[in-house]
Design an enzyme around this catalytic site. Structure first.
Site, PDB file in Angstrom:
ATOM      1  N   THR A 398       0.879  -1.171   0.000  1.00 49.52           N
ATOM      2  CA  THR A 398       0.000   0.000   0.000  1.00 49.52           C
ATOM      3  C   THR A 398       0.915   1.219   0.000  1.00 49.52           C
ATOM      4  O   THR A 398       2.096   1.113   0.316  1.00 49.52           O
ATOM      5  CB  THR A 398      -0.929   0.014   1.246  1.00 49.52           C
ATOM      6  OG1 THR A 398      -1.811  -1.106   1.173  1.00 49.52           O
ATOM      7  CG2 THR A 398      -1.754   1.284   1.401  1.00 49.52           C
ATOM      8  N   THR A 416      -3.885   1.445  -2.819  1.00 55.87           N
ATOM      9  CA  THR A 416      -3.377   0.093  -2.590  1.00 55.87           C
ATOM     10  C   THR A 416      -3.784  -0.882  -3.687  1.00 55.87           C
ATOM     11  O   THR A 416      -4.823  -0.702  -4.322  1.00 55.87           O
ATOM     12  CB  THR A 416      -3.912  -0.455  -1.236  1.00 55.87           C
ATOM     13  OG1 THR A 416      -3.267  -1.680  -0.926  1.00 55.87           O
ATOM     14  CG2 THR A 416      -5.406  -0.659  -1.240  1.00 55.87           C
ATOM     15  N   ASP A 440      -8.660  -8.991   1.999  1.00 48.23           N
ATOM     16  CA  ASP A 440      -9.027  -8.118   3.133  1.00 48.23           C
ATOM     17  C   ASP A 440     -10.406  -8.483   3.691  1.00 48.23           C
ATOM     18  O   ASP A 440     -10.805  -7.984   4.746  1.00 48.23           O
ATOM     19  CB  ASP A 440      -8.994  -6.644   2.719  1.00 48.23           C
ATOM     20  CG  ASP A 440      -7.605  -6.034   2.908  1.00 48.23           C
ATOM     21  OD1 ASP A 440      -6.756  -6.669   3.565  1.00 48.23           O
ATOM     22  OD2 ASP A 440      -7.361  -4.923   2.402  1.00 48.23           O
ATOM     23  N   SER A 469     -10.902  -2.278   5.264  1.00 47.65           N
ATOM     24  CA  SER A 469      -9.547  -1.767   5.076  1.00 47.65           C
ATOM     25  C   SER A 469      -9.011  -1.211   6.391  1.00 47.65           C
ATOM     26  O   SER A 469      -9.770  -0.981   7.336  1.00 47.65           O
ATOM     27  CB  SER A 469      -9.599  -0.650   4.024  1.00 47.65           C
ATOM     28  OG  SER A 469      -8.386   0.036   3.954  1.00 47.65           O
TER      29      SER A 469
HETATM   30  N1  GLY Z   1      -5.089  -3.533   1.727  1.00 46.27           N
HETATM   31  C1  GLY Z   1      -4.748  -2.940   2.931  1.00 46.27           C
HETATM   32  C2  GLY Z   1      -5.890  -2.240   3.562  1.00 46.27           C
HETATM   33  O1  GLY Z   1      -6.754  -1.755   2.872  1.00 46.27           O
HETATM   34  O2  GLY Z   1      -5.963  -2.193   4.755  1.00 46.27           O
END
Ligand code: GLY
Length: 588
Positions: A398, A416, A440, A469
């Site tokens: 990210t 990300t 996620d 996220s």
């Molecule tokens: N992909 C990492 C987040 O969104 O937390």
């Protein structure tokens, strides 16, 4: 057991090279980490400040400011450039959250360009008939990707706030993709570290390997012709091209060929959502605006700050065990709530006001003993008896960028494709890395994802749902004036790194670069451990241990980028994280 994202398709000849490459990568991370012991001075300027994870991206943003563009224009140029020079972190095959302060109206707006589960996705798509998670399916390969949202979010930002043309803003990224950029040692080590993952896919090999076995090395030029062509079409036709045009057709063709789920309808139906910021106050006169669900980021940044506010942290001491103890306990309480309550607000009712209320923070604070570690109450706890993992779960990636301009517009943008190189797949002839954001979601209740995070029903997979996220793009106002834009990369460490940076500035009086470079701690409830950067003093670690913490000295790698303005002098300051090779630059 922690799932890893590149456990399939490993070739024997590569296996022999994996261990030295991994050790080199860890060494590089360690060296950058050690070097933050003495932070350099922050960048400064009076007419704008940009901080991002790569010097070329920061430079592209500052040039836009110099050409008269505003903070949103600059953020767009930076974001597209990061897709080229830091393609393993974020790009148009992924998603992002913007928090924008627009000076003319004083509004603060959150743009949600998070990926969405394809319509054909379903709750049990990553588990076998016995309910076990199928290793690697949600992290690597064509099924790991959600419907990308980044181009839609950027188009919205450009339409609403942009002042320069899309062609101008994308020009540096197009030129750099076409002509190539020089690979630095950190990148070369990271490419090699992930060679097994990306090497499984022909389209990715074609871009990332210099020969049959080796990824691009330090000093090589990485050229991305397909990406340059895709960017040229987007520069001309905008989001229409990505969601309906030649790019959409090529993505769908590749999905069909490879057995992926994303359809032409999924792309055509994608829409950004405008969200009400999570709002909080901290100490004397600070107001915080951050990303609401489907991110957990803003909620828990504010929740943890609310808990911390009840203690005099400056009196505890900046590097004291007393401070880290209280910090770790507050983090643990917040992450236990994350696992239970957070998800896409269109699918689950999130008690967001309660979570960020001062009274709830007080209730949680009262349960935290001053001198010993106490686990938050809940079910019986076998996790507390698991071995502490070798590393903080999940390497990251990210990316985060922060911009402030001379008019007082501010942007905090976190983007990300999830873990390094996302799903590892370049989508056909587009040059675009597919995200692996489906990981996620909680693939099965109670089973940790790549980052070791536990999720429950609230974050189960459903068609068109957005995965939870941790991204925490955050703006801080002080006495009604712009003060700071900040955020981070690094999975769940995003939340804890962002708030520690804020506390370092507000409670400990650190400048923005010191605040970012300082050692950090991280607690995410599960695994049950207080991760502490190994350059925190041994005495402090012993004290934390004697308070009952399961202290795990591990590098807490995440990349914070922050900008600030001292509104008494008008001077702007920027800091960038040495852990991820970031750079901040001001316009004099
Ligand atoms: N992909 C990492 C987040 O969104 O937390």
């Amino acid at each position: 057991m922690q799932r890893t994202e590149h456990s399939t398709g490993r070739r024997n000849d590569r296996f022999t090279t994996f261990i030295p490459i991994f050790l080199t990568f860890l060494l590089l991370v360690a060296l950058t980490a050690v070097s933050f012991a003495k932070a350099p001075d922050p960048a400064w300027g009076r007419n704008g400040m940009v901080s991002s994870a790569h010097p070329l991206a920061t430079q592209a943003g500052v040039e836009v400011l110099r050409d008269g563009g505003n903070a949103v224009d600059a953020a767009l140029a930076v974001a597209y450039m990061l897709n080229v020079v830091e393609g393993y972190s974020a790009g148009i095959g992924g998603g992002e959250f913007w928090v924008v302060r627009w000076a003319k109206t004083g509004e603060i707006v959150c743009v949600d360009g998070r990926e969405e589960a394809p319509a054909a996705a379903h709750r049990d798509m990553y588990v076998d008939s016995t309910g076990n998670v199928i290793e690697g399916l949600s992290t690597t390969g064509i099924l790991a990707g959600g419907v990308p949202g980044s181009v839609a979010a950027r188009e919205y930002a450009l339409d609403r706030w942009g002042s320069l043309s899309r062609k101008r803003l994308m020009r540096p990224a197009i030129e750099t993709a076409e002509e190539g950029f020089m690979v630095n040692p950190y990148q070369a080590a990271y490419y090699a570290y992930l060679a097994d993952k990306i090497g499984q896919f022909e389209t990715s090999r074609a871009v990332m390997f210099k020969n049959d076995t080796t990824t691009w090395e330090t000093g090589d030029y990485l050229v991305q012709k397909d990406l340059a062509e895709t960017f040229k079409r987007i520069a001309r036709d905008g989001a229409e091209e990505f969601y309906h045009g030649q790019t959409a057709r090529e993505i769908v063709r590749y999905m069909e060929e490879q057995g992926g789920l994303i359809t032409a309808e999924d792309l055509a139906n994608y829409e950004i959502k405008l969200r009400e910021p999570i709002y909080g106050t901290y100490r004397d006169g600070y107001e915080i605006y951050s990303m609401p669900p489907p991110s957990s980021g803003g909620t828990h940044v504010v929740q943890i700050l609310n808990i911390l506010e009840g203690w005099d942290l400056a009196q505890f001491g900046r590097y004291s065990s007393r401070y880290y103890h209280h910090l770790g306990q507050a983090m643990m309480a917040a992450f236990a709530d994350r696992a239970e309550y957070l998800g896409d607000p269109e699918y689950v009712e999130v008690p967001r006001e309660g979570l960020v209320s001062k009274s709830y923070a007080e209730e949680l604070r009262m349960q935290i003993p001053a001198l010993w570690s106490r686990e938050v109450p809940g079910p019986g706890d076998p996790w507390a008896h698991q071995d502490i993992p070798e590393n903080v779960p999940g390497e990251g990636h990210t990316t985060h960028l922060s911009v402030i301009d001379k008019w007082g517009n501010m942007v905090a943008l976190t983007a990300t494709i999830n873990t390094g190189f996302g799903a590892g797949v370049i989508l056909g002839g587009t040059g675009i890395w597919l995200n692996n954001e489906m990981d996620d979601f909680s693939a099965a209740p109670g089973k940790p994802n790549y980052f070791g995070l536990i999720g429950k029903e609230a974050n189960a997979i459903a068609p068109d749902k957005r995965p939870l996220s941790s991204m925490s793009p955050t703006l801080v106002m002080k006495d009604g004036e712009p003060f700071m834009a900040v955020g981070a990369s690094g999975g769940p460490k995003i939340i804890t790194a962002t708030l520690q940076t804020m506390v370092n500035v507000i409670d400990f009086g650190a400048d923005i670069q010191e605040a970012i470079s300082d050692p950090r701690v991280h607690h995410q409830w599960r695994p049950m451990a207080l991760f502490v950067d190994p350059d925190i003093s041994p005495d402090c670690m012993v004290e934390l241990h004697s308070m009952g913490h399961r202290v795990a000295p591990r590098w807490v790698s995440s990349g914070v980028q922050g900008v600030m303005i001292d509104h008494e002098t008008g001077m702007m300051y920027g800091g960038a994280d040495p852990r991820s090779g970031g750079s901040a630059l001001g316009l004099p």
